[in-house]
Design a protein around this motif. Sequence first.
Motif, PDB file in Angstrom:
ATOM      1  N   PRO A  33     -24.636 -21.206 -20.660  1.00 23.60           N
ATOM      2  CA  PRO A  33     -26.026 -20.759 -20.847  1.00 23.60           C
ATOM      3  C   PRO A  33     -26.347 -20.317 -22.265  1.00 23.60           C
ATOM      4  CG  PRO A  33     -25.059 -19.798 -18.869  1.00 23.60           C
ATOM      5  CD  PRO A  33     -23.939 -20.442 -19.620  1.00 23.60           C
ATOM      6  N   GLY A  93     -28.303 -22.885 -23.783  1.00 21.78           N
ATOM      7  CA  GLY A  93     -29.375 -23.374 -22.918  1.00 21.78           C
ATOM      8  C   GLY A  93     -30.639 -23.773 -23.642  1.00 21.78           C
ATOM      9  N   ARG A 149     -33.138 -30.724 -17.249  1.00 23.32           N
ATOM     10  CA  ARG A 149     -32.636 -29.413 -16.788  1.00 23.32           C
ATOM     11  C   ARG A 149     -33.669 -28.315 -17.007  1.00 23.32           C
ATOM     12  NH1 ARG A 149     -26.466 -28.492 -18.668  1.00 23.32           N
ATOM     13  NH2 ARG A 149     -26.828 -26.752 -17.233  1.00 23.32           N
ATOM     14  N   ALA A 159     -30.344 -24.079 -14.990  1.00 23.76           N
ATOM     15  CA  ALA A 159     -31.655 -24.534 -15.458  1.00 23.76           C
ATOM     16  C   ALA A 159     -32.072 -23.827 -16.744  1.00 23.76           C
ATOM     17  CB  ALA A 159     -32.708 -24.289 -14.379  1.00 23.76           C
ATOM     18  N   ARG A 160     -32.918 -24.531 -17.500  1.00 26.70           N
ATOM     19  CA  ARG A 160     -33.604 -23.951 -18.653  1.00 26.70           C
ATOM     20  C   ARG A 160     -35.024 -23.640 -18.201  1.00 26.70           C
ATOM     21  NH1 ARG A 160     -36.730 -26.781 -22.641  1.00 26.70           N
ATOM     22  NH2 ARG A 160     -36.971 -25.581 -24.576  1.00 26.70           N
ATOM     23  N   PHE A 164     -30.616 -16.903  -9.494  1.00 24.55           N
ATOM     24  CA  PHE A 164     -30.474 -17.748 -10.680  1.00 24.55           C
ATOM     25  C   PHE A 164     -29.028 -17.653 -11.145  1.00 24.55           C
ATOM     26  CE2 PHE A 164     -34.758 -16.079 -10.468  1.00 24.55           C
ATOM     27  CZ  PHE A 164     -35.574 -17.180 -10.694  1.00 24.55           C
ATOM     28  N   CYS A 173     -28.353 -19.796 -15.792  1.00 24.66           N
ATOM     29  CA  CYS A 173     -29.628 -20.263 -16.330  1.00 24.66           C
ATOM     30  C   CYS A 173     -29.927 -19.645 -17.700  1.00 24.66           C
ATOM     31  CB  CYS A 173     -30.765 -19.933 -15.359  1.00 24.66           C
ATOM     32  SG  CYS A 173     -30.647 -20.791 -13.772  1.00 24.66           S
ATOM     33  N   CYS A 201     -26.357 -15.586 -16.679  1.00 25.00           N
ATOM     34  CA  CYS A 201     -27.541 -16.124 -17.337  1.00 25.00           C
ATOM     35  C   CYS A 201     -27.728 -15.541 -18.737  1.00 25.00           C
ATOM     36  CB  CYS A 201     -28.789 -15.839 -16.499  1.00 25.00           C
ATOM     37  SG  CYS A 201     -28.807 -16.681 -14.896  1.00 25.00           S
TER      38      CYS A 201
END
Length: 496
Positions: free
Chosen positions: A36, A39, A46, A76-77, A95, A98, A119
């Motif tokens: 991350p 990220g 993504r 995820a971004r 989450f 991320c 994250c």
Amino acid sequence: MLPYEEMTSPERELWDAFPEGRQVDLRAGTPSEDDPADGAGWGPERTLRAAVVTALARGANAAPPGAAAALRIVGARITGHLDLAGADIGHLLRFDGCWFEEAPSFYGAATRTIGIVDCQVPGLDATLAAIEGSLTLERSVLRGTLSLMRARIAGELQLGGAQLSASNGWALFAGGLVMEGGFFCRRGFVAHGGIRLLGAQLPGGLFMEGARLENPDGPALLADNAVAQTLVFSEGFTAEGTVRLRGAQVADQLTFDGAHLNGEGVSLDCTRMQAGDLRFTPAAPPPGAVDLRGAHVAVLHDDESSWPGVVRLQGFGYASLQSEEDGPRGSDVTRRVAWIRREPGYAPQPYEQLASWYRQVGHEDDARKVLLAKQRHRRSTLHPVGRVWGHLLDALVGYGYRPWLAGVWIMALAALGMVVFGGQSPKPAQPGQGPPFNALVYTLDLLIPIGGLGQRTAWYWPEGSPAQWLSYALIAAGWLLTTAVVAGVSRSLNKN
């Protein structure tokens, strides 16, 4: 809310998975590509816009009857502002791994469990939030303040391995936080900035084993008036800055076993604190002062190497002392007196408290030693005449706590009188009358100022002879000893 047709492929996948609570995993599959920390460079495959995530969290695309909706996102971004302020969220938010472009807001939200794990987040605002579950930020990196001011969390707060940093000085701002579960900052938790827990309610305890708090220019931990079951700062806990617990109430244990308290000036401030057990056995003596003024604990656990050069003890009360070296007796009285002498200036209460405890455990001799040390310390604060009289009281009867010293002086002076008077012949006051001369009885008669044994009035010495001057000296010594005994013993009896 964005129309379904305008959503990207990962956003549609999330939209479709939400009603059934399915996890959406956008990871590439290799550790280097899924970190991350990188990220910001992840591509559109993504990327999720915060507007879509917000819409789902606020109730869009509701779950069909019997389904358990949940927002589960991995790798995820998330771009834009995830704004859930004031939202009423009835499902899980999770989450993992991320990257967030902006700090999420849960200001005043009512929600269930929130998990933001592994994250990268530029801060998080959950001020006044009501979380009917747990808040987990384990192993996440927050590059801004985590605000939990006056929030309420029904479950646990998990910050194990998290790294918090803030430019405004407060890495965690949680005054008035109300916890129903435990507050855990274990396993590598690091805060670059202060932790603010003013008036926090922590019935499940605060556990910071091995945590590191860095705020050298201010308080590393500020928990004034907090109420907790247990506060654990042990197993290598490190605070670069003051740990402040003024007025805190700890029902069970407050421990600093193996801690490193590195605050300059004042390393630990526990004024007016109340605790069950205080275990103060840090890895090394703190460089700054430890302030215990007005604090009260049931049991103090410490060892000889626990304390810094300055310990403020005025008003500090305890029911029991337990030393790591000496067990329940609390350690040698000499070391305990040296501990009290770390108090700047003279304060009588720490001596009285220590003497009271020694009496409580049946060590009357140690109690008298403490009170004698108190008088000797007090003597240093008196004017010159008072100091001279104090030295006399100390030498003659130990301020009344060693009255047997008067007997030693009488025996020594009696022996001197026997030697001097026994080798000379006094003159009778009335020839042919009175008792025969006895050097010992005559000496004792001179030393006893009240009453008489018949020798002092029956015999006298030639004017100017050494024996005459010795007799005068013995009379003066008798009065001095008597005055010292009366003054010292009266002081001791009044105090007892």
